[in-house]
Write an enzyme that holds these catalytic residues in place. Structure first.
Site: not given
Ligand code: XIL
Length: 522
Positions: A339, A445
């Site tokens: 990101e 994701e």
């Molecule tokens: C999220 C997790 O799922 C949560 O448990 C945590 O509180 C915050 O992060 N993008 C990403 C992930 O790259 O690491 C994130 O994961 C979701 C968005």
């Protein structure tokens, strides 16, 4: 809808079981499950009959004008062999209808017919049509499924199978096309990892709590071939701030790391031979503020660029050294930077990394990861909102600069979507654009939010999952994995939006079946 799915799965199993009984003493020679289209079945008619794959494991016959208008397929049958034939049929229009499996064969250019197997299907009920056939010598054989006395009836068929005595010569030429099934505490359901085995890995993130839950992990083992710790390899879990602070008194560049949070999942992967995707080395979020400050004290000034790059090198080399020593071969790929691109401008987002290191921090992080990662480790840049053009342009620019450095292997699409946004056209465009750069790809994701669990919303969610899976299958030679961001809705980071493939009790949602067989979703 949930009930409909359990019924569907239950009937899949029942049918498989009854076909097995019916073919006792024989080996299955051929089975059409319609898992990947029409399996070679075509419409037999002078007019408008058509066949199309529908639902899970079914072929629909429509537009019929005569009893014999049907789905038919060529088979290379051997004269004198005793075959058992069976198919499951269902019609939803009349109280009852008679079905047959027939053969059209020809000799010296003259076609003739025999009716071989019979069954009567009551409205709405899957019905077994079965019989036997020992062919005489003909030049060719077309087996087809027709009705007697219901010439325009639409119907659906599935599990067409031919059984023959063990050892029949061509058995080896007809691979079993069944969807791979796996046993879970809810009975038998299809397996995501087996279904996609010839395309790419199918994975999920696993929250730390779940890695300690034997039942949950046994289930994950049946469904996923690659796992990612949801939070436990992020800098706020890995950087040991207290130990780093102690070391900083002597050496400001030190960075101490520890892996207490990630160990249960690492141990599980090592023990069970499951791959892990590491997430994440460099991120603006979930990273201790102290990392960027003198003496690891958030109250003190920022360190210099040189100190920060040296800390980064110590951090990255520490992570890879630990993994190499304790879990060699387990982590096959890493999100090196997450990101970094800003949503609004497409430039690098404002962050401590940009502020302290400068606008080459992504390039430097990849250089360091490449320097310390074991050979063959795939290094990914990972981001969200790739479908939005302004951000996409920024992501492409960044990727091009990493490609020029020769340090990046792939791009990870986060894909935290909503059924209403972004559009499939935009998603397809961004996947194709980044695929055209020649990078490896992953959906890192995936989850798709819905406003309610109404049947309509669940169906829309299933459709979007199906479209994304079809898209990724179309670039499968470049794709390493599709990973969902969680298993059951109740433990999702967006649980209010019910975005995943399984209900809390691990029963499959419509989206699961859509991922298993995306081609069947209209
Ligand atoms: C999220 C997790 O799922 C949560 O448990 C945590 O509180 C915050 O992060 N993008 C990403 C992930 O790259 O690491 C994130 O994961 C979701 C968005």
């Amino acid at each position: 809808m949930k009930k409909a799915i359990s019924l569907l799965l239950a009937s899949l199993l029942l049918l498989a079981a009854c076909a097995g009984v019916q073919a006792e003493g024989k080996a299955m020679l051929y089975q059409s499950n319609f898992t990947a289209g029409t399996d070679g079945w075509v419409a037999r008619s002078m007019g408008t009959a058509a066949v199309e794959p529908v639902e899970v494991n079914a072929l629909k016959v429509t537009g019929r004008q005569s009893d014999w208008n049907s789905a038919g397929r060529d088979f290379d049958l051997i004269p004198g062999v005793e075959y058992a034939l069976s198919v499951q049929v269902r019609q939803d229009d009349v109280d009852s209808a008679d079905f047959m499996i027939s053969v059209a064969h020809s000799r010296g250019g003259v076609e003739s017919y025999e009716n071989l197997a019979f069954g009567t299907a009551e409205k709405g009920k899957w019905t077994l049509v079965s019989g036997a056939y020992t062919p005489d010598a003909y030049d060719n054989y077309i087996l087809y499924v027709e009705t007697t006395g219901a010439p325009t009836l639409d119907f659906v068929m599935r599990f067409f199978r031919i059984d023959a005595p063990q050892g029949t010569a061509e058995a080896a030429n007809h691979p079993d096309l069944e969807i791979p099934m796996t046993t879970t505490e809810n009975g038998e359901i299809p397996s995501l990892k087996e279904t996609y085995a010839s395309y790419f890995d199918f994975g999920t993130c696993v929250p730390g709590m779940q890695a300690r839950n034997a039942e949950a992990m046994a289930f994950n083992l049946t469904q996923f071939s690659i796992l990612t710790p949801e939070n436990e390899l992020k800098p706020d879990s890995v950087l040991d701030v207290a130990a780093s602070k102690r070391l900083a008194a002597q050496d400001e560049t030190a960075a101490a790391v520890h892996f207490d949070a990630a160990k249960p999942l690492l141990d599980f992967c090592k023990k069970n031979g499951v791959k892990m995707h590491g997430h994440v080395l460099v991120w603006h979020s979930q990273t201790p503020e102290a990392f960027f400050h003198e003496g690891y004290d958030a109250g003190k000034p920022f360190v210099t660029r040189e100190v920060m790059l040296a800390r980064l090198e110590n951090y990255i080399s520490g992570v890879f050294a630990y993994m190499q020593e304790n879990y060699p071969g387990v982590i096959v790929s890493w999100d090196v930077v997450n990101e970094a691109v800003d949503d609004g401008t497409g430039k690098l987002r404002k962050s401590n990394w940009l502020n302290v290191v400068g606008d080459d921090f992504v390039n430097r992080a990849f250089e360091l990861a490449r320097k310390y990662a074991p050979e063959g480790t795939l290094l990914y840049y990972n981001d969200y909102n790739t479908a939005i053009l302004g951000k996409q342009n920024g992501i492409v620019k960044l990727l091009e600069s990493l490609m020029a450095d020769g340090t990046v292997d792939g791009y990870g699409f986060q894909m935290h979507h909503e059924i209403s946004f972004p559009s499939m056209q935009a998603i397809e465009a961004c996947v194709r654009r980044i695929a055209a750069l020649g990078l490896r790809l992953r959906v890192s994701e995936l989850d798709i939010g819905i406003p309610s669990t109404s049947e309509a919303d669940l169906a829309k969610q299933a459709k979007m999952y199906a479209e994304i899976m079809k898209l990724m299958k179309s670039v499968s030679s470049q794709t390493d994995a599709v990973q969902v961001w969680g298993v059951t809705d109740n433990y999702s980071w967006r649980s209010d939006k019910h975005p995943l493939l399984f209900n809390a009790d691990r029963s499959p949602k419509p989206a699961f079946l859509a991922v298993i067989r995306p081609e069947a979703v209209q």
